[in-house]
Design an enzyme around this catalytic site. Structure first.
Site, mmCIF file in Angstrom:
data_model
loop_
_atom_site.group_PDB
_atom_site.id
_atom_site.type_symbol
_atom_site.label_atom_id
_atom_site.label_comp_id
_atom_site.label_asym_id
_atom_site.label_seq_id
_atom_site.Cartn_x
_atom_site.Cartn_y
_atom_site.Cartn_z
ATOM 1 N N SER A 238 0.864 -1.171 -0.014
ATOM 2 C CA SER A 238 -0.206 -0.392 0.105
ATOM 3 C C SER A 238 1.045 0.783 0.235
ATOM 4 O O SER A 238 1.912 1.614 0.197
ATOM 5 C CB SER A 238 -1.075 -0.788 1.306
ATOM 6 N N LYS A 239 0.172 2.710 0.066
ATOM 7 C CA LYS A 239 0.967 3.798 0.475
ATOM 8 C C LYS A 239 1.823 3.860 1.183
ATOM 9 O O LYS A 239 2.850 4.429 0.844
ATOM 10 C CB LYS A 239 0.200 4.678 -0.075
ATOM 11 N N ARG A 240 1.817 3.467 1.901
ATOM 12 C CA ARG A 240 1.565 3.076 3.153
ATOM 13 C C ARG A 240 3.408 2.731 3.358
ATOM 14 O O ARG A 240 4.327 3.278 3.584
ATOM 15 C CB ARG A 240 0.427 2.658 4.846
#
Ligand code: GLU
Length: 468
Positions: A238-240
């Site tokens: 994910s972006k994280r």
């Protein structure tokens, strides 16, 4: 032996992410290891989603990583005439046919099949119709109705698909644009690719592609499907964690080789070794050691590698890399020799270049505020006489070398009875604004006498102004 030819073939529908860079790196390493050729191909037939700015970003990111290609960038959009030649061959051989099923009908029939509990695949309606080419005809591949298509995957081993599972895929749409599976085969044939190394999300495409090779009577390349990269929680990136573009890592102050080393070890190992030079990677890398299971993205490890490579980077090089990271802090055009000295005190304590720039700030700007806890603890009225004494002695020093400062503090220790810890902390807070920094003599020597005096006097003034 024919030379090894690998290719990286991104679709410019987005930036280059860690996953793409992982694939590019493995292809690059295999080519370099065998003195082969690494080809770059831009798969831009999806005109709506492809964007020129992504092409540029991908080239920029690969160049930054040092994954230089030997051929290309080829662009599929400039090769349409080649696909059409191969399409004609397949039509002539009876391995492909025209289909005029309107997309709306296809969808309705797919839904019906699903409702009956069947597979939502093309029902072969136009297969034997012998349709001529028309304005609305797509070209479909005549998938063999029975049999098994298999290959020995260089990473995953034996993989087989029942041909009955595969439908008559579209090779070219009515507008003449080839589909992914067809264009890739034609490209890999005409570019004489020997090894197709790509993400294992492409495994289901491989039997379709193999059948097209067969129909064209072209020998297929070897296939190696790399395990995907997942987040630490085994979920999709994910972006994280990890789903950032490579250029974002550059902006975050990562060094390209830290990323390469990190990505090389993701899904591949060479004993217990973690740190590899570029030459070692080229020397040791092999597909046999690539794991079948997904690699988990671990940001801590990437940061650890990055700190390692920052430490290893020669100071003149760090001084060259750092300025863009100082600009956002309002520090413009620092003098390279000064920056080299600064970097020499921070290289062992910085995780990224952004981190290093922040830690370097005090070398360029007098502290405007003091860290609250540090000020409370060390900038107290009792320290004023000490700070004033230190300023007096500093002013009298002919040269603020580390050795001279060392001597000065030793004498002060002996004469006042205060331990160095007690003496150093208030000065450190005065000079840097914080209670942690590189060695006091080092920083004082780099800052120079005038800046150090100015800062100590300012701290004294600050203490005096504290309402009691
Ligand atoms: N363009 C494809 C992708 O970006 C690569 C396909 C391939 O390597 O065959 O996933």
């Amino acid at each position: 032996m024919t030379p090894i030819r690998t290719r990286f073939s991104p679709s410019p529908t987005g930036s280059l992410h860690l996953g793409g860079a992982h694939t590019a790196l493995f292809n690059w390493l295999i080519a370099r290891r065998h003195q082969g050729v690494f080809i770059l191909r831009i798969e831009d037939t999806d005109r709506e989603r492809s964007q020129e700015r992504f092409v540029e970003e991908i080239l920029d990111a690969l160049t930054w990583l040092g994954l230089q290609w030997d051929e290309g960038p080829h662009r599929q959009s400039e090769r349409l005439h080649i696909y059409h030649e191969y399409l004609d061959q397949l039509l002539k051989r009876g391995a492909a046919y025209y289909c005029d099923c309107p997309p709306g009908d296809l969808e309705a029939r797919r839904q019906e099949a699903l409702a009956r509990g069947g597979k939502p695949k093309y029902d072969g309606r136009c297969r034997e119709r012998g349709l001529p080419r028309g304005p609305d005809t797509a070209v479909r591949f005549k998938t063999p109705p029975a049999g098994v298509t298999f290959w020995h995957d260089l990473i995953k081993g034996h993989i087989a698909f029942d041909n009955r599972e595969l439908d008559d895929l579209v090779l070219a749409r009515a507008d003449g644009i080839p589909t992914y599976n067809f264009a890739v085969v034609v490209d890999d044939i005409t570019m004489a690719v020997t090894h197709v190394i790509r993400g294992d999300d492409h495994v289901p495409n491989t039997p379709r592609q193999l059948l097209i090779y067969q129909a064209l009577e072209a020998p297929p390349p070897l296939f190696a499907h790399m395990p995907l990269m997942l987040g630490k929680d085994r979920a999709k990136l994910s972006k994280r964690h990890g789903a950032l573009s490579i250029l974002t890592y550059r902006e975050m102050g990562f060094l390209p080789h830290a990323l390469n080393n990190y990505l090389a070890r993701l899904g591949w190992s060479h004993g217990d070794q973690e740190i590899f030079t570029r030459e070692e990677l080229i020397q040791y890398f092999s597909l046999e050691q690539v794991t079948k299971s997904a690699g988990l993205f671990d940001e801590e490890k990437l940061l650890w590698l990055n700190s390692h490579y920052i430490k290893e980077t020669p100071l003149p090089e760090l001084a060259r890399l750092l300025p863009p990271f100082l600009v956002p802090l309002g520090i413009e055009k620092p003098a390279p020799p000064y920056l080299e000295r600064v970097a020499g005190t921070l290289n062992i304590r910085s995780k990224t270049l952004v981190d290093m720039a922040e830690k370097a700030r005090f070398y360029f700007q007098d502290p405007e505020v003091y860290e609250e806890k540090a000020a409370k603890k060390f900038l107290t009225p009792e320290t004023v006489p000490l700070l004033e004494e230190i300023a007096r002695r500093l002013e009298a020093l002919p040269e603020t070398t580390e050795a001279a400062l060392n001597l000065m503090f030793k004498e002060l220790e002996a004469q006042t009875g205060f331990k160095m810890g007690k003496l150093a902390q208030p000065v450190r807070v005065a000079l840097t604004g914080a209670s942690e920094s590189p060695g006091l003599f080092e920083i004082t020597s780099i800052l120079g006498k005038q800046a150090a005096l100015r800062r100590i006097r300012r701290a004294v003034k600050f203490i005096r102004e504290i309402p009691s």
